[in-house]
Scaffold this motif. Structure first.
Motif, PDB file in Angstrom:
ATOM      1  N   LEU A  72       3.781 -10.480   7.225  1.00  0.00           N
ATOM      2  CA  LEU A  72       2.860  -9.794   8.129  1.00  0.00           C
ATOM      3  C   LEU A  72       1.520  -9.547   7.430  1.00  0.00           C
ATOM      4  N   ALA A  73       1.600  -9.061   6.195  1.00  0.00           N
ATOM      5  CA  ALA A  73       0.379  -8.759   5.439  1.00  0.00           C
ATOM      6  C   ALA A  73      -0.420 -10.032   5.171  1.00  0.00           C
ATOM      7  N   MET A  74       0.293 -11.119   4.834  1.00  0.00           N
ATOM      8  CA  MET A  74      -0.421 -12.366   4.540  1.00  0.00           C
ATOM      9  C   MET A  74      -1.134 -12.912   5.765  1.00  0.00           C
ATOM     10  N   HIS A  75      -0.511 -12.688   6.941  1.00  0.00           N
ATOM     11  CA  HIS A  75      -1.098 -13.234   8.162  1.00  0.00           C
ATOM     12  C   HIS A  75      -2.179 -12.358   8.762  1.00  0.00           C
ATOM     13  N   LEU A  76      -2.121 -11.075   8.486  1.00  0.00           N
ATOM     14  CA  LEU A  76      -3.064 -10.178   9.159  1.00  0.00           C
ATOM     15  C   LEU A  76      -4.185  -9.663   8.262  1.00  0.00           C
ATOM     16  N   CYS A  77      -4.125 -10.001   6.976  1.00  0.00           N
ATOM     17  CA  CYS A  77      -5.168  -9.495   6.076  1.00  0.00           C
ATOM     18  C   CYS A  77      -6.070 -10.632   5.618  1.00  0.00           C
ATOM     19  N   ARG A 137      -3.787   2.670  11.974  1.00  0.00           N
ATOM     20  CA  ARG A 137      -2.552   2.924  11.222  1.00  0.00           C
ATOM     21  C   ARG A 137      -2.013   1.631  10.625  1.00  0.00           C
ATOM     22  N   LEU A 138      -2.076   0.569  11.439  1.00  0.00           N
ATOM     23  CA  LEU A 138      -1.570  -0.720  10.967  1.00  0.00           C
ATOM     24  C   LEU A 138      -2.281  -1.164   9.684  1.00  0.00           C
ATOM     25  N   SER A 139      -3.615  -0.975   9.639  1.00  0.00           N
ATOM     26  CA  SER A 139      -4.335  -1.440   8.444  1.00  0.00           C
ATOM     27  C   SER A 139      -3.980  -0.602   7.211  1.00  0.00           C
ATOM     28  N   ARG A 140      -3.673   0.684   7.427  1.00  0.00           N
ATOM     29  CA  ARG A 140      -3.209   1.505   6.285  1.00  0.00           C
ATOM     30  C   ARG A 140      -1.824   1.053   5.819  1.00  0.00           C
ATOM     31  N   ASP A 141      -0.960   0.720   6.780  1.00  0.00           N
ATOM     32  CA  ASP A 141       0.378   0.216   6.411  1.00  0.00           C
ATOM     33  C   ASP A 141       0.267  -1.104   5.641  1.00  0.00           C
ATOM     34  N   LEU A 142      -0.610  -1.971   6.131  1.00  0.00           N
ATOM     35  CA  LEU A 142      -0.785  -3.267   5.451  1.00  0.00           C
ATOM     36  C   LEU A 142      -1.345  -3.064   4.037  1.00  0.00           C
ATOM     37  N   HIS A 143      -2.263  -2.126   3.932  1.00  0.00           N
ATOM     38  CA  HIS A 143      -2.815  -1.748   2.618  1.00  0.00           C
ATOM     39  C   HIS A 143      -1.672  -1.342   1.679  1.00  0.00           C
ATOM     40  N   ASN A 144      -0.746  -0.499   2.169  1.00  0.00           N
ATOM     41  CA  ASN A 144       0.379  -0.045   1.329  1.00  0.00           C
ATOM     42  C   ASN A 144       1.296  -1.190   0.924  1.00  0.00           C
ATOM     43  N   ILE A 145       1.517  -2.126   1.858  1.00  0.00           N
ATOM     44  CA  ILE A 145       2.374  -3.287   1.551  1.00  0.00           C
ATOM     45  C   ILE A 145       1.751  -4.082   0.403  1.00  0.00           C
ATOM     46  N   LEU A 146       0.445  -4.341   0.506  1.00  0.00           N
ATOM     47  CA  LEU A 146      -0.232  -5.127  -0.540  1.00  0.00           C
ATOM     48  C   LEU A 146      -0.272  -4.361  -1.868  1.00  0.00           C
ATOM     49  N   ASP A 147      -0.484  -3.046  -1.797  1.00  0.00           N
ATOM     50  CA  ASP A 147      -0.477  -2.231  -3.026  1.00  0.00           C
ATOM     51  C   ASP A 147       0.882  -2.288  -3.712  1.00  0.00           C
ATOM     52  N   GLU A 188      10.554  -9.036   3.263  1.00  0.00           N
ATOM     53  CA  GLU A 188       9.977 -10.359   3.479  1.00  0.00           C
ATOM     54  C   GLU A 188       9.070 -10.344   4.713  1.00  0.00           C
ATOM     55  N   PHE A 189       9.549  -9.676   5.740  1.00  0.00           N
ATOM     56  CA  PHE A 189       8.759  -9.583   6.969  1.00  0.00           C
ATOM     57  C   PHE A 189       7.417  -8.900   6.705  1.00  0.00           C
TER      58      PHE A 189
END
Ligand SMILES: [Zn+2]
Ligand SMILES: [Zn+2]
Length: 265
Positions: free
Chosen positions: A57-62, A98-108, A52-53
């Motif tokens: 995080l992805a919704m707020h930062l992307c 790195r953070l943007s790659r992690d966020l990319h993976n979360i959304l994928d 959930e976190f």
């Protein structure tokens, strides 16, 4: 701008339990470290909280363009996110790579989880030896006695893919969150909220033939599942299970029902 992101991390992590004015620099530093740590590792929080976190995080930062990413977009998702974090939110490019790659993976992975699971059906069926995970009814043909047909309804058992933890509570499409249930158990499981005690009372004294199928399914799924899908008499875990009253004169109520295998009836 950096400040507001630190505070956002804090809020995402700890909710609004603490007044934002009370957050000092050390808290903020702790929050951002923890946020990045949580995205990268699975420490401290339980699986559902982490999931959930990450989504929040992805919704707020992307940017919207990355959240609703079109496959036709010529830019990779993580580059859209990185550009947004650097250009719009003022982050240092080196920090957010790195953070943007992690966020990319979360959304994928979120997208993948919304996708179809139908292609996993054959593998799951083979793993379960073509039986329902709850009542073990065989999809390759089971000889019913008259009583079993009454409980199961007239339909042949049809295999359904079930999310063990429902998608609505962040269950994933990972194979270890999937199982095959027969149509009867699948409908009985419903949203996993269990049996409504008002309905249970209403039909506790009825003949089984007068009990609506949906209620029978819910009781059937519940009783077998809470018996760990084991026969109450022989302890068997492989044979097809159905439910029987413990005391014949008692009601059709969860406390007076148990899972019994076909051999022990
Ligand atoms: Zn079943
Ligand atoms: Zn048995």
């Amino acid at each position: 701008m950096q400040d507001s992101i630190d505070i956002l991390f804090y809020r995402l992590l700890f909710g609004d339990r603490k007044d934002l004015k009370e957050i000092d620099d050390r808290d903020k530093e702790h929050a951002i470290k923890k946020a990045i740590d949580v995205v990268g590792s699975e420490a401290q929080l339980n699986k559902k909280e982490i999931y959930e976190f990450r989504l929040r995080l992805a919704m707020h930062l992307c940017p919207a363009e990355a959240i609703d990413y079109k496959k036709t977009n010529p830019l990779p998702r993580h580059e859209i996110i990185r550009d947004y974090l650097t250009n719009e939110l003022g982050y240092d490019r080196n920090i957010v790579d790195r953070l943007s790659r992690d966020l990319h993976n979360i959304l994928d992975s979120w997208d993948a989880q919304r996708g179809t699971v139908a292609h996993q059906k054959d593998t799951l069926l083979t793993d379960q030896e073509y039986r329902c995970a709850n009542c073990h009814i065989s999809f390759r043909g089971t000889k019913f006695t008259g009583d079993c047909i009454r409980e199961l309804g007239p339909d042949k058992p049809i295999p359904h893919i079930d999310h063990i933890e429902p998608v609505s509570s962040f269950g994933t499409n990972d194979p270890d969150n999937l199982q095959i249930l027969c149509s009867f158990c699948n409908r009985g499981k419903g949203r996993g909220l269990g049996v409504d005690v008002k309905k249970e009372m209403k039909y506790a004294a009825s003949n089984i033939t007068d009990i609506p199928e949906k209620h029978r399914m819910e009781v059937y799924y519940y009783v077998i599942n809470s018996n760990d899908s084991e026969c109450a008499i022989c302890g068997g875990k492989d044979c097809f299970l159905t439910i029987r009253k413990v005391q014949d004169g008692g009601g059709f109520a969860r406390s007076n029902l148990e899972a019994i295998c076909l051999d022990c009836i």
